[in-house]
Design an enzyme around this catalytic site. Structure first.
Site, PDB file in Angstrom:
ATOM      1  N   ALA A 189       0.831  -1.216   0.000  1.00 25.65           N
ATOM      2  CA  ALA A 189       0.000   0.000   0.000  1.00 25.65           C
ATOM      3  C   ALA A 189       0.859   1.257   0.000  1.00 25.65           C
ATOM      4  O   ALA A 189       0.608   2.200  -0.763  1.00 25.65           O
ATOM      5  CB  ALA A 189      -0.928  -0.005   1.219  1.00 25.65           C
ATOM      6  N   GLU A 240       9.682   3.437   6.564  1.00 29.49           N
ATOM      7  CA  GLU A 240       9.449   1.992   6.650  1.00 29.49           C
ATOM      8  C   GLU A 240      10.259   1.413   7.806  1.00 29.49           C
ATOM      9  O   GLU A 240      11.452   1.689   7.942  1.00 29.49           O
ATOM     10  CB  GLU A 240       9.835   1.319   5.326  1.00 29.49           C
ATOM     11  CG  GLU A 240      10.041  -0.179   5.362  1.00 29.49           C
ATOM     12  CD  GLU A 240       8.816  -0.981   5.833  1.00 29.49           C
ATOM     13  OE1 GLU A 240       7.690  -0.657   5.438  1.00 29.49           O
ATOM     14  OE2 GLU A 240       9.018  -1.936   6.629  1.00 29.49           O
ATOM     15  N   ARG A 272       5.415 -12.026  -4.308  1.00 31.39           N
ATOM     16  CA  ARG A 272       5.288 -10.720  -3.644  1.00 31.39           C
ATOM     17  C   ARG A 272       6.546  -9.869  -3.779  1.00 31.39           C
ATOM     18  O   ARG A 272       6.474  -8.651  -3.946  1.00 31.39           O
ATOM     19  CB  ARG A 272       5.006 -10.907  -2.152  1.00 31.39           C
ATOM     20  CG  ARG A 272       3.583 -11.223  -1.879  1.00 31.39           C
ATOM     21  CD  ARG A 272       3.381 -11.587  -0.428  1.00 31.39           C
ATOM     22  NE  ARG A 272       1.989 -11.860  -0.249  1.00 31.39           N
ATOM     23  CZ  ARG A 272       1.100 -10.982   0.215  1.00 31.39           C
ATOM     24  NH1 ARG A 272       1.468  -9.801   0.604  1.00 31.39           N
ATOM     25  NH2 ARG A 272      -0.165 -11.304   0.307  1.00 31.39           N
ATOM     26  N   TYR A 303      -0.890 -22.641  -7.645  1.00 36.32           N
ATOM     27  CA  TYR A 303      -0.854 -21.956  -8.949  1.00 36.32           C
ATOM     28  C   TYR A 303       0.556 -21.495  -9.288  1.00 36.32           C
ATOM     29  O   TYR A 303       1.397 -21.310  -8.420  1.00 36.32           O
ATOM     30  CB  TYR A 303      -1.832 -20.777  -8.990  1.00 36.32           C
ATOM     31  CG  TYR A 303      -1.660 -19.705  -7.940  1.00 36.32           C
ATOM     32  CD1 TYR A 303      -2.327 -19.784  -6.719  1.00 36.32           C
ATOM     33  CD2 TYR A 303      -0.851 -18.586  -8.164  1.00 36.32           C
ATOM     34  CE1 TYR A 303      -2.194 -18.793  -5.767  1.00 36.32           C
ATOM     35  CE2 TYR A 303      -0.725 -17.580  -7.216  1.00 36.32           C
ATOM     36  CZ  TYR A 303      -1.401 -17.697  -6.014  1.00 36.32           C
ATOM     37  OH  TYR A 303      -1.273 -16.718  -5.072  1.00 36.32           O
ATOM     38  N   ASP A 311      -4.212  -2.360   4.569  1.00 35.59           N
ATOM     39  CA  ASP A 311      -4.653  -3.149   5.718  1.00 35.59           C
ATOM     40  C   ASP A 311      -4.809  -2.302   6.976  1.00 35.59           C
ATOM     41  O   ASP A 311      -5.553  -2.686   7.892  1.00 35.59           O
ATOM     42  CB  ASP A 311      -3.665  -4.292   5.996  1.00 35.59           C
ATOM     43  CG  ASP A 311      -3.894  -5.500   5.095  1.00 35.59           C
ATOM     44  OD1 ASP A 311      -4.703  -5.394   4.158  1.00 35.59           O
ATOM     45  OD2 ASP A 311      -3.267  -6.548   5.344  1.00 35.59           O
TER      46      ASP A 311
HETATM   47  C1  LIG Z   1      -2.735 -15.775   2.902  1.00 42.01           C
HETATM   48  C2  LIG Z   1      -2.974 -14.442   2.265  1.00 42.01           C
HETATM   49  C3  LIG Z   1      -3.151 -14.369   0.890  1.00 42.01           C
HETATM   50  C4  LIG Z   1      -3.418 -13.137   0.294  1.00 42.01           C
HETATM   51  N1  LIG Z   1      -3.611 -13.095  -1.062  1.00 42.01           N
HETATM   52  C5  LIG Z   1      -3.937 -11.915  -1.642  1.00 42.01           C
HETATM   53  C6  LIG Z   1      -4.183 -11.837  -3.045  1.00 42.01           C
HETATM   54  O1  LIG Z   1      -4.086 -12.838  -3.763  1.00 42.01           O
HETATM   55  N2  LIG Z   1      -4.526 -10.634  -3.579  1.00 42.01           N
HETATM   56  C7  LIG Z   1      -4.615  -9.504  -2.813  1.00 42.01           C
HETATM   57  O2  LIG Z   1      -4.950  -8.442  -3.344  1.00 42.01           O
HETATM   58  N3  LIG Z   1      -4.380  -9.542  -1.479  1.00 42.01           N
HETATM   59  C8  LIG Z   1      -4.037 -10.707  -0.883  1.00 42.01           C
HETATM   60  N4  LIG Z   1      -3.781 -10.742   0.455  1.00 42.01           N
HETATM   61  C9  LIG Z   1      -3.867  -9.500   1.245  1.00 42.01           C
HETATM   62  C10 LIG Z   1      -2.602  -8.666   1.112  1.00 42.01           C
HETATM   63  O3  LIG Z   1      -1.480  -9.448   1.438  1.00 42.01           O
HETATM   64  C11 LIG Z   1      -2.656  -7.465   2.048  1.00 42.01           C
HETATM   65  O4  LIG Z   1      -3.899  -6.836   1.953  1.00 42.01           O
HETATM   66  C12 LIG Z   1      -1.557  -6.461   1.685  1.00 42.01           C
HETATM   67  O5  LIG Z   1      -0.287  -7.035   1.817  1.00 42.01           O
HETATM   68  C13 LIG Z   1      -1.673  -5.228   2.564  1.00 42.01           C
HETATM   69  O6  LIG Z   1      -0.648  -4.342   2.242  1.00 42.01           O
HETATM   70  P1  LIG Z   1      -0.288  -3.150   3.259  1.00 42.01           P
HETATM   71  O7  LIG Z   1       0.844  -2.439   2.603  1.00 42.01           O
HETATM   72  O8  LIG Z   1      -1.511  -2.421   3.637  1.00 42.01           O
HETATM   73  O9  LIG Z   1       0.196  -3.877   4.585  1.00 42.01           O
HETATM   74  P2  LIG Z   1       1.510  -4.714   4.823  1.00 42.01           P
HETATM   75  O10 LIG Z   1       1.790  -5.591   3.662  1.00 42.01           O
HETATM   76  O11 LIG Z   1       1.353  -5.345   6.158  1.00 42.01           O
HETATM   77  O12 LIG Z   1       2.662  -3.622   4.879  1.00 42.01           O
HETATM   78  C14 LIG Z   1       2.802  -2.759   5.972  1.00 42.01           C
HETATM   79  C15 LIG Z   1       4.197  -2.165   5.908  1.00 42.01           C
HETATM   80  O13 LIG Z   1       4.324  -1.222   6.962  1.00 42.01           O
HETATM   81  C16 LIG Z   1       5.497  -1.491   7.689  1.00 42.01           C
HETATM   82  N5  LIG Z   1       5.251  -1.086   9.073  1.00 42.01           N
HETATM   83  C17 LIG Z   1       4.489  -1.729   9.990  1.00 42.01           C
HETATM   84  N6  LIG Z   1       4.497  -1.058  11.146  1.00 42.01           N
HETATM   85  C18 LIG Z   1       5.265   0.040  10.936  1.00 42.01           C
HETATM   86  C19 LIG Z   1       5.654   1.108  11.769  1.00 42.01           C
HETATM   87  N7  LIG Z   1       5.257   1.190  13.054  1.00 42.01           N
HETATM   88  N8  LIG Z   1       6.462   2.076  11.259  1.00 42.01           N
HETATM   89  C20 LIG Z   1       6.871   2.013   9.958  1.00 42.01           C
HETATM   90  N9  LIG Z   1       6.547   0.992   9.131  1.00 42.01           N
HETATM   91  C21 LIG Z   1       5.741   0.026   9.619  1.00 42.01           C
HETATM   92  C22 LIG Z   1       5.747  -2.986   7.529  1.00 42.01           C
HETATM   93  O14 LIG Z   1       7.112  -3.317   7.745  1.00 42.01           O
HETATM   94  C23 LIG Z   1       5.304  -3.201   6.093  1.00 42.01           C
HETATM   95  O15 LIG Z   1       6.341  -2.963   5.167  1.00 42.01           O
HETATM   96  C24 LIG Z   1      -3.502 -11.966   1.076  1.00 42.01           C
HETATM   97  C25 LIG Z   1      -3.290 -12.036   2.452  1.00 42.01           C
HETATM   98  C26 LIG Z   1      -3.038 -13.265   3.040  1.00 42.01           C
HETATM   99  C27 LIG Z   1      -2.832 -13.336   4.518  1.00 42.01           C
END
Ligand SMILES: Cc1cc2nc3c(=O)[nH]c(=O)nc-3n(C[C@H](O)[C@H](O)[C@H](O)COP(=O)(O)OP(=O)(O)OC[C@H]3O[C@@H](n4cnc5c(N)ncnc54)[C@H](O)[C@@H]3O)c2cc1C
Length: 401
Positions: free
Chosen positions: A15, A34, A107, A214, A292
């Site tokens: 994100a 990060e 990923r 897959y 998320d």
């Molecule tokens: C089993 C599984 C399968 C999935 N398959 C799919 C799929 O096929 N398609 C799809 O669209 N989605 C899928 N998802 C969902 C997807 O993985 C998440 O929605 C997505 O990774 C969210 O991204 P994000 O960047 O919001 O959060 P995250 O990926 O959790 O990234 C958060 C980032 O913030 C950093 N961070 C955390 N806390 C702090 C802090 N205090 N200070 C600074 N940095 C911080 C972390 O290190 C990380 O880099 C799946 C999830 C799971 C569990």
């Protein structure tokens, strides 16, 4: 939005990096903070559906993403014990209908593709946010490494355990869903071709569980991801090592193709699925949550990251369109919350359907068109974030509040 306004993006996952790409494309200055010492993603794979690919293209990542995406032709669903065909979710046709492909990624490749679009001088690694405070026209951010910065606006992309979310709303910790996943990666050369035939993307459904295999990386690797209902406590975290035999025991009496696939697994990780109830707490004032941090969901519609990509593009459009970023954030929430809530409900209902205990009832529902392991995803994939970024998209009644 006035030029020179400084935005801090907290979190450099899918994100946060997508948001950094989108803001750069919109000519808006932003810095990413990060926690990890390097950009990267463990966890095996992620799918991106057509509307998310449109968002990725619109933020300028289209070519880099296409270079590492594996084209999915569709998901073939079988009964886990008998191998009987249940349904085919045709992603090739969907791609033609919606004008963008359906990809599967490793990923790490997707993170690299997004990082390639960001000025790395604007990404501050090793910066774990510990707290933030709104002070008039500034937000003060404090990091575990002792750094303190001021930003005019904050985009929180720090994931399901968001520190920003906690600072705004107190403890609303995500709860264990009663479901866990096993994940493994195989070298495709080790997997006999007939195992994943005919589409290279097979889902086996059984009582209280499902199992998916897959191809990713242009067919060089096979990703395995499963899900099962269990009361056993499982830690959240991609890297918790699991026991392959324990994984195999979780899917008893598998049909021969699935048995073969499982027999090849020598290393596996496990992961407890956590979510929080649907919430409108997506930020306020100078702070906006995305990904998320705003809307963690079950993975059963393959949409968590896809919705984050939509977030990134649509937020950048509102920031371009509004002279006051706080007004842009308000508008963003107005158009995004109803759609993402609909997607969260779809994910939940897919999980229930896939895990039905009565295989005969499940088969009848699919055969009569009254049920599907994919629910109704047309409205999700058919959305065009570029044409409809400023509209409140319609959500089918069954997934609306
Ligand atoms: C089993 C599984 C399968 C999935 N398959 C799919 C799929 O096929 N398609 C799809 O669209 N989605 C899928 N998802 C969902 C997807 O993985 C998440 O929605 C997505 O990774 C969210 O991204 P994000 O960047 O919001 O959060 P995250 O990926 O959790 O990234 C958060 C980032 O913030 C950093 N961070 C955390 N806390 C702090 C802090 N205090 N200070 C600074 N940095 C911080 C972390 O290190 C990380 O880099 C799946 C999830 C799971 C569990």
């Amino acid at each position: 939005m006035p030029s020179g306004t400084r935005i801090a993006i907290v979190g450099g996952g899918l994100a946060g990096l997508a948001a950094a790409n989108a803001l750069k494309r919109a000519g808006i200055e932003a810095q990413v903070f990060e926690a990890a010492p390097a950009l990267g993603e463990i966890g095996a794979a992620v799918n991106a559906s057509p509307q998310a690919v449109k968002a990725l293209r619109a933020i300028g990542a289209g070519d880099r993403v296409a270079a590492v995406g594996h084209l999915s032709r569709g998901i073939y669903t079988r009964n886990m014990q008998t191998g009987e065909f249940l349904e085919f979710n045709d992603r090739h046709k969907a791609a033609e209908r919606f004008g963008a492909p359906y990809y599967t990624f490793h990923r790490a490749d997707l993170v690299d593709a997004l990082a390639g679009g960001v000025d790395l001088g604007a990404v501050h690694l090793g910066h774990r946010l510990t707290g933030l405070e709104e002070r008039g026209d500034r937000v003060e951010l404090a990091f575990a490494n002792g750094a303190q910065i001021e930003a005019e606006y904050v985009i929180a992309a720090d994931g399901i355990r968001s520190v920003v979310r906690q600072a705004l709303y107190g403890d609303d910790n995500p709860a264990y869903t009663g479901q866990m996943v096993w994940r493994a990666l195989l070298d495709a050369a080790d997997v006999p071709e007939d195992v994943l035939e005919p589409m290279g993307h097979t889902q086996w459904v059984g009582p209280g569980c499902h199992f998916i295999g897959y191809y990713i990386r242009r067919g060089r690797q096979v990703n395995i991801v499963t899900q099962e209902d269990t009361d056993k406590w499982v830690e959240e975290g991609w890297s918790t090592r699991g026991d392959p035999d324990e994984m195999r025991l979780s899917f008893p009496n598998p049909e021969p193709r699935l048995a073969k696939l499982m027999s090849l697994v020598t290393e596996v990780s496990k992961w407890g699925l956590f979510t929080r109830p649907l919430t409108r707490n997506w930020g306020r004032g100078r702070i906006q949550l995305i990904g998320d941090a705003a809307h963690a969901m079950l993975p059963n519609a393959g949409q968590g990251a896809c919705q984050a990509f939509e977030d990134a593009y649509i937020l950048s459009r509102w920031l371009q369109a509004c002279s006051d970023p706080a007004e842009a954030f308000d508008n963003f929430r107005r158009v995004r919350i109803p759609r993402v809530h609909g997607v969260q409900r779809l994910s939940l209902s897919n999980a229930r359907f896939k895990h039905m205990r009565d295989a005969a009832v499940q088969k009848d529902l699919i055969a009569s068109g009254k049920g599907s392991a994919h629910g109704n995803s047309e409205w999700v994939w058919g959305f065009d974030p570029v044409a409809e970024w400023n509209k409140e998209p319609s959500v089918p009644a069954v997934y609306a509040a």
